[in-house]
Design a protein around this motif. Structure first.
Motif, PDB file in Angstrom:
ATOM      1  N   TRP A 139     -12.642  13.867  14.002  1.00 17.80           N
ATOM      2  CA  TRP A 139     -11.859  13.815  12.769  1.00 17.80           C
ATOM      3  C   TRP A 139     -12.459  12.772  11.818  1.00 17.80           C
ATOM      4  CZ3 TRP A 139      -6.316  15.520  12.133  1.00 17.80           C
ATOM      5  CH2 TRP A 139      -5.999  16.539  13.041  1.00 17.80           C
ATOM      6  N   LYS A 140     -12.027  12.850  10.553  1.00 14.74           N
ATOM      7  CA  LYS A 140     -12.446  11.883   9.542  1.00 14.74           C
ATOM      8  C   LYS A 140     -11.217  11.243   8.900  1.00 14.74           C
ATOM      9  CE  LYS A 140     -17.021  13.619   8.327  1.00 14.74           C
ATOM     10  NZ  LYS A 140     -17.932  13.954   7.196  1.00 14.74           N
ATOM     11  N   SER A 141     -11.420  10.102   8.246  1.00 18.25           N
ATOM     12  CA  SER A 141     -10.303   9.367   7.656  1.00 18.25           C
ATOM     13  C   SER A 141     -10.684   8.783   6.309  1.00 18.25           C
ATOM     14  CB  SER A 141      -9.855   8.241   8.601  1.00 18.25           C
ATOM     15  OG  SER A 141     -10.894   7.295   8.784  1.00 18.25           O
ATOM     16  N   SER A 142      -9.670   8.599   5.478  1.00 16.74           N
ATOM     17  CA  SER A 142      -9.847   8.000   4.159  1.00 16.74           C
ATOM     18  C   SER A 142      -8.481   7.570   3.651  1.00 16.74           C
ATOM     19  CB  SER A 142     -10.496   9.017   3.202  1.00 16.74           C
ATOM     20  OG  SER A 142     -10.782   8.429   1.943  1.00 16.74           O
ATOM     21  N   THR A 143      -8.391   7.258   2.377  1.00 14.62           N
ATOM     22  CA  THR A 143      -7.103   6.971   1.753  1.00 14.62           C
ATOM     23  C   THR A 143      -6.957   7.829   0.508  1.00 14.62           C
ATOM     24  OG1 THR A 143      -8.007   5.166   0.435  1.00 14.62           O
ATOM     25  CG2 THR A 143      -7.084   4.593   2.585  1.00 14.62           C
ATOM     26  N   GLY A 144      -5.719   7.915   0.022  1.00 13.12           N
ATOM     27  CA  GLY A 144      -5.446   8.734  -1.146  1.00 13.12           C
ATOM     28  C   GLY A 144      -4.533   8.033  -2.119  1.00 13.12           C
ATOM     29  N   GLY A 145      -3.578   8.779  -2.662  1.00 13.20           N
ATOM     30  CA  GLY A 145      -2.732   8.251  -3.728  1.00 13.20           C
ATOM     31  C   GLY A 145      -1.654   7.292  -3.269  1.00 13.20           C
ATOM     32  N   ILE A 146      -1.205   7.368  -2.020  1.00 12.30           N
ATOM     33  CA  ILE A 146      -0.138   6.476  -1.553  1.00 12.30           C
ATOM     34  C   ILE A 146      -0.752   5.122  -1.238  1.00 12.30           C
ATOM     35  CG2 ILE A 146       1.727   6.150   0.102  1.00 12.30           C
ATOM     36  CD1 ILE A 146       1.688   9.160   0.623  1.00 12.30           C
ATOM     37  N   ARG A 147      -0.551   4.176  -2.131  1.00  7.41           N
ATOM     38  CA  ARG A 147      -1.199   2.869  -1.998  1.00  7.41           C
ATOM     39  C   ARG A 147      -0.381   1.903  -1.153  1.00  7.41           C
ATOM     40  NH1 ARG A 147      -5.618   4.383  -2.042  1.00  7.41           N
ATOM     41  NH2 ARG A 147      -6.329   2.206  -2.165  1.00  7.41           N
ATOM     42  N   ASN A 148       0.900   2.103  -1.073  1.00  4.16           N
ATOM     43  CA  ASN A 148       1.751   1.264  -0.241  1.00  4.16           C
ATOM     44  C   ASN A 148       3.084   1.978  -0.073  1.00  4.16           C
ATOM     45  OD1 ASN A 148       3.996  -1.186  -0.196  1.00  4.16           O
ATOM     46  ND2 ASN A 148       2.165  -1.619   1.022  1.00  4.16           N
ATOM     47  N   SER A 149       3.646   1.877   1.107  1.00  4.86           N
ATOM     48  CA  SER A 149       4.944   2.502   1.353  1.00  4.86           C
ATOM     49  C   SER A 149       5.699   1.696   2.396  1.00  4.86           C
ATOM     50  CB  SER A 149       4.764   3.954   1.835  1.00  4.86           C
ATOM     51  OG  SER A 149       6.002   4.624   1.859  1.00  4.86           O
ATOM     52  N   GLU A 150       6.868   1.205   2.023  1.00  3.39           N
ATOM     53  CA  GLU A 150       7.721   0.420   2.902  1.00  3.39           C
ATOM     54  C   GLU A 150       9.156   0.926   2.777  1.00  3.39           C
ATOM     55  OE1 GLU A 150       7.427  -2.099   5.022  1.00  3.39           O
ATOM     56  OE2 GLU A 150       5.352  -2.778   4.783  1.00  3.39           O
ATOM     57  N   ILE A 151       9.860   0.937   3.884  1.00  2.00           N
ATOM     58  CA  ILE A 151      11.234   1.446   3.882  1.00  2.00           C
ATOM     59  C   ILE A 151      12.116   0.639   2.936  1.00  2.00           C
ATOM     60  CG2 ILE A 151      13.304   1.675   5.300  1.00  2.00           C
ATOM     61  CD1 ILE A 151      11.442   2.489   7.615  1.00  2.00           C
ATOM     62  N   TYR A 152      12.052  -0.692   3.007  1.00  2.00           N
ATOM     63  CA  TYR A 152      12.924  -1.524   2.184  1.00  2.00           C
ATOM     64  C   TYR A 152      12.428  -1.675   0.747  1.00  2.00           C
ATOM     65  CZ  TYR A 152      14.943  -3.243   6.624  1.00  2.00           C
ATOM     66  OH  TYR A 152      15.545  -3.359   7.847  1.00  2.00           O
ATOM     67  N   TYR A 153      11.118  -1.603   0.566  1.00  2.00           N
ATOM     68  CA  TYR A 153      10.561  -2.004  -0.716  1.00  2.00           C
ATOM     69  C   TYR A 153      10.194  -0.832  -1.609  1.00  2.00           C
ATOM     70  CZ  TYR A 153      10.223  -6.179   2.167  1.00  2.00           C
ATOM     71  OH  TYR A 153      10.515  -7.220   3.002  1.00  2.00           O
ATOM     72  N   GLY A 154      10.021   0.355  -1.027  1.00  2.00           N
ATOM     73  CA  GLY A 154       9.697   1.521  -1.824  1.00  2.00           C
ATOM     74  C   GLY A 154       8.249   1.948  -1.670  1.00  2.00           C
ATOM     75  N   GLU A 155       7.866   2.913  -2.473  1.00  2.00           N
ATOM     76  CA  GLU A 155       6.536   3.516  -2.355  1.00  2.00           C
ATOM     77  C   GLU A 155       5.807   3.482  -3.696  1.00  2.00           C
ATOM     78  OE1 GLU A 155       6.007   6.791   0.412  1.00  2.00           O
ATOM     79  OE2 GLU A 155       5.298   8.022  -1.261  1.00  2.00           O
ATOM     80  N   THR A 156       4.503   3.189  -3.643  1.00  2.00           N
ATOM     81  CA  THR A 156       3.647   3.197  -4.825  1.00  2.00           C
ATOM     82  C   THR A 156       2.600   4.276  -4.670  1.00  2.00           C
ATOM     83  OG1 THR A 156       3.958   0.835  -5.232  1.00  2.00           O
ATOM     84  CG2 THR A 156       2.011   1.876  -6.193  1.00  2.00           C
ATOM     85  N   ILE A 157       2.539   5.162  -5.660  1.00  2.00           N
ATOM     86  CA  ILE A 157       1.540   6.227  -5.673  1.00  2.00           C
ATOM     87  C   ILE A 157       0.700   6.082  -6.932  1.00  2.00           C
ATOM     88  CG2 ILE A 157       1.156   8.722  -5.828  1.00  2.00           C
ATOM     89  CD1 ILE A 157       3.681   9.147  -4.207  1.00  2.00           C
TER      90      ILE A 157
ATOM     91  N   ALA B 209      -1.814   8.189  -8.823  1.00  2.00           N
ATOM     92  CA  ALA B 209      -2.338   9.557  -8.873  1.00  2.00           C
ATOM     93  C   ALA B 209      -3.829   9.595  -9.186  1.00  2.00           C
ATOM     94  CB  ALA B 209      -1.564  10.363  -9.916  1.00  2.00           C
ATOM     95  N   ARG B 210      -4.377   8.517  -9.735  1.00  2.00           N
ATOM     96  CA  ARG B 210      -5.812   8.478 -10.027  1.00  2.00           C
ATOM     97  C   ARG B 210      -6.641   8.457  -8.745  1.00  2.00           C
ATOM     98  NH1 ARG B 210      -5.656   3.175 -13.660  1.00  2.00           N
ATOM     99  NH2 ARG B 210      -4.599   2.573 -11.718  1.00  2.00           N
ATOM    100  N   LYS B 211      -6.020   8.030  -7.646  1.00  2.00           N
ATOM    101  CA  LYS B 211      -6.735   7.920  -6.381  1.00  2.00           C
ATOM    102  C   LYS B 211      -6.464   9.090  -5.439  1.00  2.00           C
ATOM    103  CE  LYS B 211      -6.893   2.867  -6.559  1.00  2.00           C
ATOM    104  NZ  LYS B 211      -8.369   2.800  -6.699  1.00  2.00           N
ATOM    105  N   GLU B 212      -5.679  10.050  -5.913  1.00  2.00           N
ATOM    106  CA  GLU B 212      -5.422  11.226  -5.073  1.00  2.00           C
ATOM    107  C   GLU B 212      -6.716  12.014  -4.865  1.00  2.00           C
ATOM    108  OE1 GLU B 212      -2.324  13.342  -7.036  1.00  2.00           O
ATOM    109  OE2 GLU B 212      -0.722  12.055  -6.256  1.00  2.00           O
TER     110      GLU B 212
END
Length: 902
Positions: free
Chosen positions: A266-284, A286-289
């Motif tokens: 398999w291969k791995s990378s990152t995309g649009g979801i830059r950070n995601s925490e249950i208490y703090y919320g999620e940052t997306i 879209a330029r990095k998708e």
């Protein structure tokens, strides 16, 4: 007065069998119970239908009409049991699908036809069944921990018959095949005590595959596993890694198979979801998708490889409870500017989930959504009660036309959303609030002639929806959202009336047992994420008793002995813990929350604060848990334990009387909760109980018909009043609309249950920000009394799961009608009563294969009619006689119309 009972049941053409379930699920594809159990319902076109025998066939293949290649034929089994019937055939194999059908005979000797065929598929029963390897990202993770993407391409050369994918993760995952989302579950694999029990999910992905080139992908979030979680939010509670385990078995039409697994290819990378925490919320961003990253045509040459993780597979278990899914959606009811000039959207309902929106703007434009339950007194956006939970989602636009934002690995408790940075006018059609909660089937409804009570019931249901998100959380919005044991136990019976929580609690109770300390003490929260090295934060009375109370409540609601079998050791360990901490059978040690959030005043007025001794409460729950352990031992046939703990119970009650009760029956804590618990748990001898009830009623009157109870006294107060002849006082409490009361928050505009009786004070100010949730279901436990006493639907303890139904309505409170329906394992039970002038009407529905004892509010059976004929001459209705202002009759299933033509 004219009294009538009218049944309305849709006629059936014949005796039929329907609603076939395996392990309480419809055609499940991952069962790890080596002895699965079958349940079914019967419908018929006549009254008093009881099953007298059944026959089950199980085969290794089948069509809609019949089982083939029979592995087990039970033969004709004389029995009226139709729920949780165990499989008794040959050993079942991992990953294998099985088919079954049922026929039954009724009490007239008539046989049904064979039912339609149902099926189930076994899960992966052994760690050796997993060919897949745990994989982690091959790149070095940054401090922001963007969500990793994993992908693999593969080629299929044959026509596909079926494909099942088994997936789990350290963290949360969403999987995709050929660009399409796998399944409709969210926040998978859910939350368990990961180091002891980690769920995997199974998906039928046949329709997502194609001959030729294919690709599978997954994106992961930190979730409960390594995200900031706990009363004092701490990261990496279960591990620092984030990892994926994926295995897909493909069966071709020629019978051959192929397996696609996670491994070092398999291969791995990152995309649009830059950070995601249950208490703090999620940052997306879209330029990095990476568009099309889970399709076979995607170019992944720039991606990293993966690392193989050496993680335990022995903890893997199939998912038995319903997953979290999306449910109701809400559009804005208004969009406005606050006095501070902030742009806010009101969705009209305090809920749990997230906001999805559409937007057109420039690349780099950043939109921030903040979430809140309420507005403050001036009408401004209020988030102080969230404590450290930012509860903010951020979206950075890519500027490529209309874009859509929707989170993945977080959730929020909110009614209001503050929008910042949105390019243009906020339009209702561009914003949608989406609810998330475990996919439990709605089982009960309750409505009445009082709109305030209907809103209260609405609030109870929405409190349950928002907090039954894979575990029974205390609240969904602040930096907590934990499986507090006290909240779960006080609400568990009410929960079972509103929704089917059988599998939900069965799963969670196994984590209760898994995280129970070796001492027998039970943690305050399950899964236990507040324990620190060398500490055991648990053992609080009324909280740790979750280990006995919830299993027994689930047994009553569903008649499932296996829950008692699975939890019995845990139940016993908790009682033994209390005994070990007691001296002369008196448990007066330890730290306890007591009657949490009871009525209290902040002045020196003597006696106004309803303070109940925590040790008195502990002694009562010590007795109650011992009683429930005895009950479970009786069901399971554990005769030695019955003898031992019955003797212990007598000693516990004797010590209680000696320590806390005067010879005249005055309890040392002269509070509502003290009397409620004493009466509910039978702590007093018979000759002192009625005077104690009188003291309780007098106390309530002294507070102006207000309750003063907290989390532990509130669930039982109306039950105790009704039991001892004070139903009128119970109704006064229910209908009270000034603080403290159930209807005060309703009057203040609440759409869910509040944590505090006065979360918002009459002047519009708030309770302490340190603990002031507006979605906290505990006080919603009154719903149990509304179903069981006001509407009158209950089950006998010796006929649990509504095999032997009790219907005993208690009119009062000025209500002119009450309608309650409840879907049991056997079918629907209804109790609808109405007062029309001098006439009392009662509609009741009783499902096949059950019996009901019906209490009709009238005193004379001689004038009681059924279908225009005297009941005394009806062969299918038995008049038991008068009892406490009722005429009692026993009936079987069917349609009845009673009337009292006085």
């Amino acid at each position: 007065m004219l009294v009538a009972i009218h049944f309305c049941l849709v006629c059936q053409a014949q005796l039929k069998v329907q609603s076939l379930l395996t392990e309480d699920l419809h055609n499940p594809i991952s069962v790890d119970a080596t002895t699965p159990r079958f349940s079914w319902q019967i419908t018929a076109d006549k009254r008093n239908v009881m099953q007298t025998a059944y026959e089950i066939k199980v085969g290794s293949s089948g069509s809609n009409a019949s089982v083939k290649d029979v592995l087990w034929d039970s033969g004709k089994i004389p029995s009226d049991e139709s729920v949780y019937i165990p499989y008794k055939g040959s050993e079942l194999k991992s990953g294998k699908r099985y088919f079954w059908q049922i026929k039954v005979w009724d009490n007239t000797g008539k046989a049904s036809g064979w039912s339609e065929v149902a099926y189930w598929q076994m899960g992966l029963l052994s760690p050796t069944d997993w060919q897949a390897k745990w994989i982690t990202p091959g790149f070095e993770e940054s401090i922001e921990q963007p969500s990793p993407l994993f992908r693999k391409e593969f080629h299929l050369t044959k026509k596909i018959r079926s494909a099942i994918a088994y997936i789990t993760a350290h963290g949360l995952y969403e999987a995709r095949i050929n660009g399409q989302r796998v399944g409709d579950a969210y926040l998978t694999p859910g939350w368990t005590s990961y180091n002891k029990r980690l769920q995997y999910q199974a998906y039928d992905v046949t329709g997502l595959l194609q001959e030729g080139n294919n690709a599978v992908g997954a994106v992961l979030g930190s979730g409960w596993y390594r995200g900031h979680v706990g009363y004092d939010p701490t990261p990496n509670l279960y591990g620092k890694d984030i990892a994926l385990l994926f295995q897909m078995k493909i069966t071709y039409t020629d019978g051959s198979t192929e397996t696609v697994v996670s491994d070092d290819s398999w291969k791995s990378s990152t995309g649009g979801i830059r950070n995601s925490e249950i208490y703090y919320g999620e940052t997306i961003d879209a330029r990095k998708e990476q568009a099309g990253w889970s399709t076979a045509s995607f170019d992944d040459k720039g991606w990293s490889g993966v690392k193989i993780g050496d993680f335990d597979k022995s903890v893997l278990i199939a998912t038995q409870n319903e997953p979290v899914k999306q449910h109701e959606v809400f559009k804005p009811v208004r969009i406005f500017k606050t006095p501070k000039g902030e742009q806010v959207i009101d969705f009209g309902q305090n809920m749990v989930g997230w906001v999805k929106f559409k937007v057109i703007g420039k690349a780099g434009d950043t939109i921030r959504l903040s979430h809140a339950e309420v507005l403050d007194k001036p009408g401004d956006f209020y988030t102080a009660n969230l404590r450290s939970a930012r509860s903010q989602d951020m979206y950075v636009l890519n500027g490529k036309g209309e874009e859509t934002f929707e989170p993945h690995f977080t959730w929020h408790g909110f009614r209001y959303v503050k929008v910042e940075g949105y390019p243009g006018e906020l339009k209702p059609e561009d914003f949608t609030a989406i609810t998330l909660y475990s996919d439990m089937k709605v089982m009960g409804t309750f409505t009445c002639s009082n709109p305030m009570i209907n809103q209260l019931q609405h609030n109870i249901q929405w409190g349950q929806k928002g907090n039954f998100l894979d575990v029974p959380t205390d609240c969904p919005q602040r930096d907590e959202r934990l499986g507090w044991t006290g909240d779960a136990q006080v609400f568990s019976r009410t929960a079972s009336y509103n929704m089917n929580v059988h599998n939900f609690f069965a799963k969670w109770l196994k984590d209760v047992a898994a995280d129970q300390y070796s001492s027998g003490s039970v943690p305050h929260v399950i899964p236990d994420v507040i324990k620190r090295k060398g500490s055991e934060p648990g053992g609080s009375t009324g909280w740790a008793d979750v280990s006995t109370i919830v299993p027994w409540n689930m047994y009553l609601a569903y008649g499932d002995k296996r829950i008692l079998q699975d939890q019995y050791s845990s139940m016993k360990k908790w009682v033994d813990y209390m005994q070990s901490k007691s001296k002369h059978n008196l448990w007066n040690t330890g730290d306890h929350f007591g009657d949490w959030l009871f009525y209290s005043v902040n002045d020196d007025n003597d006696g106004e604060s309803a303070i109940t001794s925590k040790y008195l409460i502990a002694q009562c729950f010590y007795a109650y848990s011992t009683t429930l352990l005895i009950n479970a031992a009786q069901v399971l046939g554990k005769t030695d334990d019955i003898t031992y703990y019955t003797e212990l119970l007598a000693k516990i009650k004797k010590a209680y009387l000696k320590e806390y009760v005067t010879p005249n029956g005055l309890i040392s804590s002269d509070t509502q909760t003290a009397y409620v618990l004493a009466l509910q748990f039978d702590m007093l001898p018979e000759d002192l109980r009625q005077q104690a009830a009188e003291r309780l009623a007098k106390n309530i009157k002294g507070y102006g018909n207000h309750l003063t109870t907290g989390f532990l006294g509130t669930p039982y107060i109306c039950h105790v009043l009704s039991r001892f002849g004070y139903t009128d006082v119970a109704y006064k409490l229910l209908l009270q609309d000034t603080y403290p009361s159930w209807l005060y928050p309703v009057k203040m505009g609440a759409t869910t249950i509040w944590e505090r009786w006065d979360g918002i004070r009459p002047d519009g100010s708030f309770e302490a920000v340190s603990m002031n949730s507006f979605n906290h279901y505990s006080y919603g436990a009154i719903g149990d009394w509304m179903y069981r006493v006001v509407a009158g639907i209950d089950t006998k303890a010796d006929g649990p799961g509504y095999k032997q139904i009790v219907i005993k309505p208690n009119p009062g409170g000025g209500f002119t009608y009450v309608s309650a329906d409840y879907e049991t394992n056997y079918g629907k039970v209804s109790s609808h009563w109405k007062i029309d002038g001098d006439n009392f009407l009662l509609d009741v529905e009783v499902p096949a294969n059950t019996t009901a004892t019906v209490y009709i509010p009238t005193k004379d059976s001689n004038t009681l009619m059924e279908g225009g004929k005297p009941v005394s001459g009806a062969g299918d209705i038995k008049v038991v006689g008068p009892e406490g202002g009722y005429v009692v009759v026993t009936v079987g299933s069917g349609v009845y119309h009673f009337s009292d033509a006085r």
